[in-house]
Motif scaffolding. Structure first.
Motif, PDB file in Angstrom:
ATOM      1  N   MET A   1       7.339 -25.006 -23.311  1.00 52.93           N
ATOM      2  CA  MET A   1       7.821 -23.885 -24.133  1.00 52.93           C
ATOM      3  C   MET A   1       6.792 -23.571 -25.217  1.00 52.93           C
ATOM      4  SD  MET A   1      11.392 -23.581 -26.271  1.00 52.93           S
ATOM      5  CE  MET A   1      10.884 -24.564 -27.651  1.00 52.93           C
ATOM      6  N   ASN A   2       6.463 -22.298 -25.333  1.00 54.67           N
ATOM      7  CA  ASN A   2       5.542 -21.907 -26.405  1.00 54.67           C
ATOM      8  C   ASN A   2       6.339 -21.658 -27.677  1.00 54.67           C
ATOM      9  OD1 ASN A   2       3.564 -20.903 -28.024  1.00 54.67           O
ATOM     10  ND2 ASN A   2       3.469 -18.899 -27.018  1.00 54.67           N
ATOM     11  N   ILE A   3       6.156 -22.553 -28.665  1.00 53.13           N
ATOM     12  CA  ILE A   3       6.944 -22.426 -29.897  1.00 53.13           C
ATOM     13  C   ILE A   3       6.225 -21.591 -30.953  1.00 53.13           C
ATOM     14  CG2 ILE A   3       8.176 -24.603 -29.544  1.00 53.13           C
ATOM     15  CD1 ILE A   3       6.249 -25.732 -31.827  1.00 53.13           C
ATOM     16  N   TYR A   4       5.019 -21.134 -30.651  1.00 50.65           N
ATOM     17  CA  TYR A   4       4.248 -20.427 -31.669  1.00 50.65           C
ATOM     18  C   TYR A   4       4.692 -18.978 -31.844  1.00 50.65           C
ATOM     19  CZ  TYR A   4       0.960 -24.311 -31.677  1.00 50.65           C
ATOM     20  OH  TYR A   4       0.390 -25.537 -31.805  1.00 50.65           O
ATOM     21  N   PRO A   5       4.880 -18.536 -33.105  1.00 48.59           N
ATOM     22  CA  PRO A   5       5.096 -17.107 -33.335  1.00 48.59           C
ATOM     23  C   PRO A   5       3.782 -16.392 -33.040  1.00 48.59           C
ATOM     24  CG  PRO A   5       4.812 -18.273 -35.421  1.00 48.59           C
ATOM     25  CD  PRO A   5       4.810 -19.324 -34.338  1.00 48.59           C
ATOM     26  N   SER A   6       3.824 -15.108 -32.693  1.00 52.35           N
ATOM     27  CA  SER A   6       2.562 -14.420 -32.422  1.00 52.35           C
ATOM     28  C   SER A   6       1.973 -13.812 -33.684  1.00 52.35           C
ATOM     29  CB  SER A   6       2.743 -13.320 -31.377  1.00 52.35           C
ATOM     30  OG  SER A   6       1.489 -12.649 -31.264  1.00 52.35           O
ATOM     31  N   LEU A   7       0.758 -14.212 -33.985  1.00 53.46           N
ATOM     32  CA  LEU A   7       0.049 -13.662 -35.151  1.00 53.46           C
ATOM     33  C   LEU A   7      -1.134 -12.820 -34.696  1.00 53.46           C
ATOM     34  CD1 LEU A   7       0.074 -16.777 -37.548  1.00 53.46           C
ATOM     35  CD2 LEU A   7       1.767 -14.947 -37.358  1.00 53.46           C
ATOM     36  N   GLU A   8      -1.067 -12.346 -33.471  1.00 53.27           N
ATOM     37  CA  GLU A   8      -2.178 -11.550 -32.936  1.00 53.27           C
ATOM     38  C   GLU A   8      -2.416 -10.301 -33.776  1.00 53.27           C
ATOM     39  OE1 GLU A   8      -2.294 -10.919 -28.532  1.00 53.27           O
ATOM     40  OE2 GLU A   8      -1.759 -13.056 -28.680  1.00 53.27           O
ATOM     41  N   GLY A   9      -3.693 -10.030 -34.063  1.00 54.99           N
ATOM     42  CA  GLY A   9      -4.047  -8.849 -34.847  1.00 54.99           C
ATOM     43  C   GLY A   9      -3.892  -9.050 -36.341  1.00 54.99           C
ATOM     44  N   LYS A  10      -3.417 -10.218 -36.754  1.00 58.14           N
ATOM     45  CA  LYS A  10      -3.231 -10.471 -38.188  1.00 58.14           C
ATOM     46  C   LYS A  10      -4.383 -11.330 -38.720  1.00 58.14           C
ATOM     47  CE  LYS A  10       1.821 -10.543 -37.823  1.00 58.14           C
ATOM     48  NZ  LYS A  10       2.215  -9.389 -38.638  1.00 58.14           N
ATOM     49  N   THR A  11      -4.755 -11.074 -39.983  1.00 57.82           N
ATOM     50  CA  THR A  11      -5.821 -11.856 -40.615  1.00 57.82           C
ATOM     51  C   THR A  11      -5.252 -12.775 -41.679  1.00 57.82           C
ATOM     52  OG1 THR A  11      -7.485 -10.144 -40.269  1.00 57.82           O
ATOM     53  CG2 THR A  11      -7.917 -11.712 -42.039  1.00 57.82           C
ATOM     54  N   TYR A  12      -5.646 -14.039 -41.604  1.00 60.73           N
ATOM     55  CA  TYR A  12      -5.283 -15.033 -42.617  1.00 60.73           C
ATOM     56  C   TYR A  12      -6.554 -15.598 -43.255  1.00 60.73           C
ATOM     57  CZ  TYR A  12      -0.443 -14.969 -41.119  1.00 60.73           C
ATOM     58  OH  TYR A  12       0.842 -14.578 -40.851  1.00 60.73           O
ATOM     59  N   VAL A  13      -6.482 -15.833 -44.561  1.00 60.75           N
ATOM     60  CA  VAL A  13      -7.607 -16.417 -45.292  1.00 60.75           C
ATOM     61  C   VAL A  13      -7.311 -17.903 -45.491  1.00 60.75           C
ATOM     62  CG1 VAL A  13      -8.977 -16.333 -47.411  1.00 60.75           C
ATOM     63  CG2 VAL A  13      -7.971 -14.223 -46.486  1.00 60.75           C
ATOM     64  N   VAL A  14      -8.257 -18.738 -45.094  1.00 58.89           N
ATOM     65  CA  VAL A  14      -8.086 -20.190 -45.228  1.00 58.89           C
ATOM     66  C   VAL A  14      -9.150 -20.713 -46.194  1.00 58.89           C
ATOM     67  CG1 VAL A  14      -8.047 -22.403 -44.013  1.00 58.89           C
ATOM     68  CG2 VAL A  14      -7.132 -20.349 -42.887  1.00 58.89           C
ATOM     69  N   MET A  15      -8.696 -21.254 -47.325  1.00 52.83           N
ATOM     70  CA  MET A  15      -9.607 -21.716 -48.375  1.00 52.83           C
ATOM     71  C   MET A  15      -9.521 -23.244 -48.486  1.00 52.83           C
ATOM     72  SD  MET A  15      -8.499 -18.883 -51.258  1.00 52.83           S
ATOM     73  CE  MET A  15     -10.099 -18.773 -52.065  1.00 52.83           C
ATOM     74  N   GLY A  16     -10.651 -23.926 -48.284  1.00 47.64           N
ATOM     75  CA  GLY A  16     -10.652 -25.374 -48.525  1.00 47.64           C
ATOM     76  C   GLY A  16     -10.854 -26.260 -47.305  1.00 47.64           C
ATOM     77  N   VAL A  17     -11.414 -25.703 -46.219  1.00 49.57           N
ATOM     78  CA  VAL A  17     -11.789 -26.582 -45.096  1.00 49.57           C
ATOM     79  C   VAL A  17     -13.138 -27.210 -45.420  1.00 49.57           C
ATOM     80  CG1 VAL A  17     -12.375 -26.774 -42.656  1.00 49.57           C
ATOM     81  CG2 VAL A  17     -10.634 -25.122 -43.382  1.00 49.57           C
ATOM     82  N   ILE A  18     -13.220 -28.530 -45.379  1.00 48.62           N
ATOM     83  CA  ILE A  18     -14.510 -29.171 -45.625  1.00 48.62           C
ATOM     84  C   ILE A  18     -14.985 -29.908 -44.377  1.00 48.62           C
ATOM     85  CG2 ILE A  18     -13.962 -31.451 -46.590  1.00 48.62           C
ATOM     86  CD1 ILE A  18     -15.724 -30.442 -48.995  1.00 48.62           C
ATOM     87  N   ASN A  19     -14.051 -30.448 -43.594  1.00 46.31           N
ATOM     88  CA  ASN A  19     -14.420 -31.045 -42.308  1.00 46.31           C
ATOM     89  C   ASN A  19     -13.186 -31.084 -41.399  1.00 46.31           C
ATOM     90  OD1 ASN A  19     -12.881 -33.289 -43.028  1.00 46.31           O
ATOM     91  ND2 ASN A  19     -14.637 -34.413 -43.812  1.00 46.31           N
ATOM     92  N   GLN A  20     -13.338 -31.742 -40.239  1.00 47.13           N
ATOM     93  CA  GLN A  20     -12.242 -31.706 -39.253  1.00 47.13           C
ATOM     94  C   GLN A  20     -11.001 -32.444 -39.727  1.00 47.13           C
ATOM     95  OE1 GLN A  20     -14.981 -33.507 -38.937  1.00 47.13           O
ATOM     96  NE2 GLN A  20     -14.259 -35.579 -38.488  1.00 47.13           N
ATOM     97  N   ARG A  21     -11.146 -33.264 -40.781  1.00 52.29           N
ATOM     98  CA  ARG A  21      -9.990 -33.988 -41.306  1.00 52.29           C
ATOM     99  C   ARG A  21      -9.211 -33.201 -42.357  1.00 52.29           C
ATOM    100  NH1 ARG A  21     -11.542 -40.246 -42.363  1.00 52.29           N
ATOM    101  NH2 ARG A  21     -11.812 -40.844 -40.180  1.00 52.29           N
TER     102      ARG A  21
END
Ligand code: N5H
Length: 257
Positions: A1-21
Protein backbone atom coordinates in the motif's frame (compact mmCIF):
# COMPACT_ATOMS: atom_id res chain seq x y z
CA UNK A 1 0.00 0.00 0.00
CA UNK A 2 1.32 3.42 -0.91
CA UNK A 3 0.81 5.53 2.21
CA UNK A 4 2.42 8.66 0.79
CA UNK A 5 0.30 11.74 0.06
CA UNK A 6 1.09 13.17 -3.38
CA UNK A 7 3.26 16.27 -3.33
CA UNK A 8 3.88 16.27 -7.06
CA UNK A 9 4.45 19.75 -8.47
CA UNK A 10 4.96 21.21 -5.00
CA UNK A 11 8.19 22.83 -3.78
CA UNK A 12 9.51 22.39 -0.25
CA UNK A 13 12.54 24.14 1.24
CA UNK A 14 14.76 21.95 3.43
CA UNK A 15 17.23 23.82 5.66
CA UNK A 16 19.91 21.99 7.65
CA UNK A 17 21.03 18.85 5.80
CA UNK A 18 24.70 18.30 6.58
CA UNK A 19 25.09 14.59 5.79
CA UNK A 20 23.13 11.37 5.31
CA UNK A 21 22.54 11.13 9.07
CA UNK A 22 20.85 14.54 9.30
CA UNK A 23 17.25 14.59 10.47
CA UNK A 24 16.60 17.06 7.64
CA UNK A 25 17.80 14.40 5.20
CA UNK A 26 15.22 11.94 6.58
CA UNK A 27 12.58 14.60 5.97
CA UNK A 28 13.93 15.33 2.47
CA UNK A 29 13.75 11.65 1.55
CA UNK A 30 10.14 11.36 2.70
CA UNK A 31 9.18 14.52 0.76
CA UNK A 32 10.99 13.15 -2.29
CA UNK A 33 9.19 9.82 -2.03
CA UNK A 34 5.91 11.76 -2.02
CA UNK A 35 6.89 13.50 -5.27
CA UNK A 36 7.95 16.93 -3.99
CA UNK A 37 10.55 19.18 -5.63
CA UNK A 38 13.21 20.18 -3.11
CA UNK A 39 15.26 23.33 -2.54
CA UNK A 40 18.05 22.81 -0.03
CA UNK A 41 19.87 25.52 1.88
CA UNK A 42 23.37 25.02 3.30
CA UNK A 43 25.39 27.22 5.61
CA UNK A 44 28.76 27.57 3.87
CA UNK A 45 30.53 26.69 0.61
CA UNK A 46 32.30 23.66 2.13
CA UNK A 47 28.93 22.01 2.72
CA UNK A 48 27.73 22.46 -0.87
CA UNK A 49 29.51 19.64 -2.73
CA UNK A 50 28.70 16.86 -0.19
CA UNK A 51 25.06 17.99 -0.15
CA UNK A 52 24.82 18.00 -3.95
CA UNK A 53 26.30 14.49 -3.99
CA UNK A 54 23.70 13.32 -1.47
CA UNK A 55 20.99 14.97 -3.54
CA UNK A 56 21.80 12.68 -6.47
CA UNK A 57 20.10 9.89 -4.49
CA UNK A 58 16.76 11.68 -4.87
CA UNK A 59 14.22 10.80 -7.58
CA UNK A 60 14.36 14.22 -9.23
CA UNK A 61 16.92 17.03 -9.48
CA UNK A 62 17.00 19.35 -6.46
CA UNK A 63 18.35 22.88 -6.20
CA UNK A 64 20.86 24.25 -3.72
CA UNK A 65 21.25 27.66 -2.13
CA UNK A 66 23.64 29.13 0.41
CA UNK A 67 22.03 30.66 3.49
CA UNK A 68 23.60 31.66 6.78
CA UNK A 69 20.65 32.27 9.11
CA UNK A 70 22.58 34.82 11.17
CA UNK A 71 22.09 37.21 8.23
CA UNK A 72 18.64 38.72 7.54
CA UNK A 73 19.91 39.74 4.13
CA UNK A 74 20.87 36.18 3.19
CA UNK A 75 17.56 34.82 4.47
CA UNK A 76 15.53 37.38 2.49
CA UNK A 77 17.65 36.85 -0.61
CA UNK A 78 17.41 33.06 -0.54
CA UNK A 79 13.60 33.04 -0.39
CA UNK A 80 13.36 35.55 -3.23
CA UNK A 81 15.67 33.39 -5.32
CA UNK A 82 13.85 30.15 -4.48
CA UNK A 83 10.55 31.83 -5.38
CA UNK A 84 12.00 33.06 -8.68
CA UNK A 85 13.31 29.56 -9.49
CA UNK A 86 10.41 27.42 -8.21
CA UNK A 87 7.32 29.62 -7.79
CA UNK A 88 5.20 29.28 -4.65
CA UNK A 89 6.57 27.40 -1.63
CA UNK A 90 4.38 24.66 -0.10
CA UNK A 91 6.45 24.26 3.01
CA UNK A 92 9.71 24.61 4.89
CA UNK A 93 11.61 22.13 7.05
CA UNK A 94 13.84 24.13 9.45
CA UNK A 95 16.39 21.81 11.05
CA UNK A 96 19.02 24.28 12.24
CA UNK A 97 20.64 24.79 15.64
CA UNK A 98 23.98 25.78 17.09
CA UNK A 99 25.56 26.32 20.47
CA UNK A 100 29.21 26.68 21.45
CA UNK A 101 30.27 23.19 22.53
CA UNK A 102 31.80 24.64 25.71
CA UNK A 103 28.27 25.60 26.78
CA UNK A 104 27.00 22.04 26.26
CA UNK A 105 28.77 20.62 29.29
CA UNK A 106 29.29 21.66 32.88
CA UNK A 107 27.03 24.03 34.75
CA UNK A 108 24.26 25.85 32.86
CA UNK A 109 24.97 29.21 34.50
CA UNK A 110 28.55 29.24 33.24
CA UNK A 111 27.09 30.18 29.83
CA UNK A 112 28.38 33.55 28.64
CA UNK A 113 26.23 36.38 27.28
CA UNK A 114 27.75 35.76 23.83
CA UNK A 115 27.12 31.98 23.92
CA UNK A 116 23.54 32.57 25.07
CA UNK A 117 22.85 35.15 22.36
CA UNK A 118 24.38 33.00 19.62
CA UNK A 119 22.49 29.83 20.61
CA UNK A 120 19.18 31.71 20.76
CA UNK A 121 19.87 33.59 17.53
CA UNK A 122 20.70 30.55 15.38
CA UNK A 123 18.49 27.96 17.06
CA UNK A 124 15.35 29.98 17.84
CA UNK A 125 15.17 33.41 16.15
CA UNK A 126 16.10 31.94 12.76
CA UNK A 127 12.70 30.23 12.51
CA UNK A 128 10.87 33.54 12.81
CA UNK A 129 13.23 35.23 10.36
CA UNK A 130 12.73 32.41 7.85
CA UNK A 131 8.92 32.35 8.10
CA UNK A 132 8.79 36.13 7.73
CA UNK A 133 11.07 36.08 4.68
CA UNK A 134 8.89 33.41 3.03
CA UNK A 135 5.59 35.15 3.93
CA UNK A 136 4.69 36.39 0.44
CA UNK A 137 5.85 33.23 -1.30
CA UNK A 138 3.79 30.63 0.57
CA UNK A 139 0.95 28.70 -1.07
CA UNK A 140 -2.34 29.25 0.75
CA UNK A 141 -2.06 25.88 2.50
CA UNK A 142 1.68 25.92 3.25
CA UNK A 143 3.19 24.18 6.26
CA UNK A 144 6.36 24.88 8.22
CA UNK A 145 8.11 22.51 10.62
CA UNK A 146 11.09 22.87 12.92
CA UNK A 147 13.00 20.38 15.04
CA UNK A 148 12.95 20.67 18.80
CA UNK A 149 13.99 18.53 21.77
CA UNK A 150 12.64 17.54 25.19
CA UNK A 151 15.43 19.57 26.81
CA UNK A 152 13.33 22.67 26.11
CA UNK A 153 10.54 21.35 28.36
CA UNK A 154 12.48 19.49 31.07
CA UNK A 155 15.98 19.73 32.47
CA UNK A 156 18.20 17.36 30.51
CA UNK A 157 21.82 17.17 31.78
CA UNK A 158 24.33 19.06 29.58
CA UNK A 159 21.70 20.42 27.16
CA UNK A 160 22.00 23.70 29.06
CA UNK A 161 21.62 26.79 26.86
CA UNK A 162 20.17 24.66 24.06
CA UNK A 163 17.28 23.85 26.42
CA UNK A 164 16.59 27.57 26.77
CA UNK A 165 16.86 27.97 22.99
CA UNK A 166 14.41 25.10 22.37
CA UNK A 167 11.95 26.58 24.90
CA UNK A 168 12.12 29.82 22.89
CA UNK A 169 11.72 27.86 19.66
CA UNK A 170 8.64 26.01 20.99
CA UNK A 171 7.05 29.31 22.03
CA UNK A 172 7.94 30.79 18.63
CA UNK A 173 6.04 27.92 16.96
CA UNK A 174 2.91 28.86 18.91
CA UNK A 175 3.16 32.61 18.20
CA UNK A 176 3.96 32.03 14.53
CA UNK A 177 1.09 29.52 14.24
CA UNK A 178 -1.33 32.13 15.60
CA UNK A 179 -0.03 34.89 13.33
CA UNK A 180 0.40 32.98 10.06
CA UNK A 181 -2.77 30.94 10.57
CA UNK A 182 -4.52 34.08 9.27
CA UNK A 183 -3.08 33.34 5.83
CA UNK A 184 -3.66 29.58 6.14
CA UNK A 185 -0.05 28.71 6.91
CA UNK A 186 0.57 26.11 9.62
CA UNK A 187 3.62 26.01 11.92
CA UNK A 188 4.51 22.93 13.97
CA UNK A 189 7.52 21.27 15.57
CA UNK A 190 8.75 17.71 15.86
CA UNK A 191 10.39 16.87 19.15
CA UNK A 192 12.71 14.07 18.09
CA UNK A 193 14.25 11.50 20.38
CA UNK A 194 18.06 11.42 20.39
CA UNK A 195 19.64 10.40 17.08
CA UNK A 196 23.36 10.11 16.32
CA UNK A 197 23.73 13.12 13.98
CA UNK A 198 26.51 15.70 13.55
CA UNK A 199 24.76 17.63 16.30
CA UNK A 200 25.27 14.71 18.73
CA UNK A 201 28.96 14.46 17.81
CA UNK A 202 31.25 15.03 20.74
CA UNK A 203 28.49 14.26 23.27
CA UNK A 204 30.54 12.09 25.64
CA UNK A 205 27.87 9.73 26.98
CA UNK A 206 25.64 9.59 23.91
CA UNK A 207 25.67 5.77 23.96
CA UNK A 208 24.32 5.70 27.49
CA UNK A 209 21.61 8.22 26.50
CA UNK A 210 20.55 5.89 23.65
CA UNK A 211 20.66 2.87 25.98
CA UNK A 212 18.45 4.56 28.55
CA UNK A 213 15.81 5.16 25.84
CA UNK A 214 15.88 1.44 24.97
CA UNK A 215 15.47 0.59 28.62
CA UNK A 216 12.81 3.13 29.61
CA UNK A 217 10.86 4.51 26.62
CA UNK A 218 7.39 2.99 26.07
CA UNK A 219 8.52 1.54 22.72
CA UNK A 220 11.94 0.38 24.09
CA UNK A 221 13.79 1.47 20.97
CA UNK A 222 15.40 4.58 19.56
CA UNK A 223 13.90 6.60 16.72
CA UNK A 224 15.33 6.76 13.21
CA UNK A 225 15.64 9.65 10.77
CA UNK A 226 13.22 7.69 8.57
CA UNK A 227 10.58 7.84 11.32
CA UNK A 228 11.13 11.57 11.78
CA UNK A 229 10.87 11.89 7.99
CA UNK A 230 7.48 10.19 7.93
CA UNK A 231 6.15 12.40 10.74
CA UNK A 232 7.64 15.41 8.94
CA UNK A 233 5.82 14.42 5.77
CA UNK A 234 2.57 14.20 7.76
CA UNK A 235 3.03 17.69 9.19
CA UNK A 236 4.19 19.20 5.88
CA UNK A 237 1.37 17.70 3.83
CA UNK A 238 -2.40 18.12 3.91
CA UNK A 239 -2.61 14.91 5.97
CA UNK A 240 -2.25 17.29 8.96
CA UNK A 241 -4.40 20.17 7.65
CA UNK A 242 -6.11 20.54 11.05
CA UNK A 243 -2.89 20.75 13.04
CA UNK A 244 -0.98 23.92 13.92
CA UNK A 245 1.03 25.24 16.86
CA UNK A 246 1.71 21.63 17.87
CA UNK A 247 4.85 20.01 19.27
CA UNK A 248 4.67 16.41 18.02
CA UNK A 249 6.92 14.10 20.06
CA UNK A 250 8.49 11.46 17.84
CA UNK A 251 10.53 9.88 20.60
CA UNK A 252 9.22 6.34 21.21
CA UNK A 253 6.99 7.89 23.89
CA UNK A 254 9.87 8.90 26.18
CA UNK A 255 8.34 12.32 26.95
CA UNK A 256 5.39 10.80 28.86
CA UNK A 257 7.64 9.43 31.59
C1 N5H B 1 21.47 16.30 26.20
C2 N5H B 1 21.98 16.14 25.02
C3 N5H B 1 23.45 15.99 24.79
C4 N5H B 1 24.26 17.29 25.04
C5 N5H B 1 23.89 18.44 24.17
C6 N5H B 1 23.92 18.45 22.82
C7 N5H B 1 23.37 19.55 22.04
C8 N5H B 1 23.38 19.58 20.73
C9 N5H B 1 22.74 20.66 19.91
C10 N5H B 1 23.67 21.66 19.27
C11 N5H B 1 22.90 22.36 18.19
C12 N5H B 1 24.92 21.00 18.70
C13 N5H B 1 26.02 21.96 18.32
O1 N5H B 1 25.80 23.14 18.13
C14 N5H B 1 27.40 21.39 18.14
C15 N5H B 1 28.48 22.46 17.92
O2 N5H B 1 28.88 23.02 19.14
C16 N5H B 1 29.72 21.84 17.30
N1 N5H B 1 29.42 21.28 15.98
C17 N5H B 1 29.64 21.97 14.84
O3 N5H B 1 30.09 23.09 14.80
C18 N5H B 1 29.26 21.25 13.58
C19 N5H B 1 30.44 21.23 12.65
C20 N5H B 1 28.07 21.99 13.00
C21 N5H B 1 27.73 21.53 11.66
O4 N5H B 1 26.97 21.72 13.87
C22 N5H B 1 25.96 22.61 13.97
N2 N5H B 1 24.99 22.34 14.83
O5 N5H B 1 25.93 23.59 13.30
C23 N5H B 1 21.09 16.19 23.81
C24 N5H B 1 21.06 14.90 23.01
C25 N5H B 1 20.58 13.72 23.86
C26 N5H B 1 20.08 15.08 21.83
C27 N5H B 1 20.54 16.10 20.80
C28 N5H B 1 21.83 15.84 20.11
C29 N5H B 1 19.75 17.20 20.60
C30 N5H B 1 19.98 18.28 19.61
O6 N5H B 1 19.43 19.38 19.81
O7 N5H B 1 20.66 18.07 18.60
Amino acid sequence: MNIYPSLEGKTYVVMGVINQRSIAWGIARALDAAGASLAFTYVGERFKAPLEKLGQELSRPASYYTCDVTSDEEINQVFQTIHADHGKISGIAHSIAFADKEALRGEFSDVTREQFAQALDISAFSLTAVVKAAKDFFTEDASVITLTYLGGEKMVPNYNVMGVAKAALDASVRYLAAEYGKQGVRVNAISAGPIRTVSAKGVGDFNSILESIEERAPLHRNVTTEQIGHSGLFLLSQMSSGVTGEILHVDSGFHIL
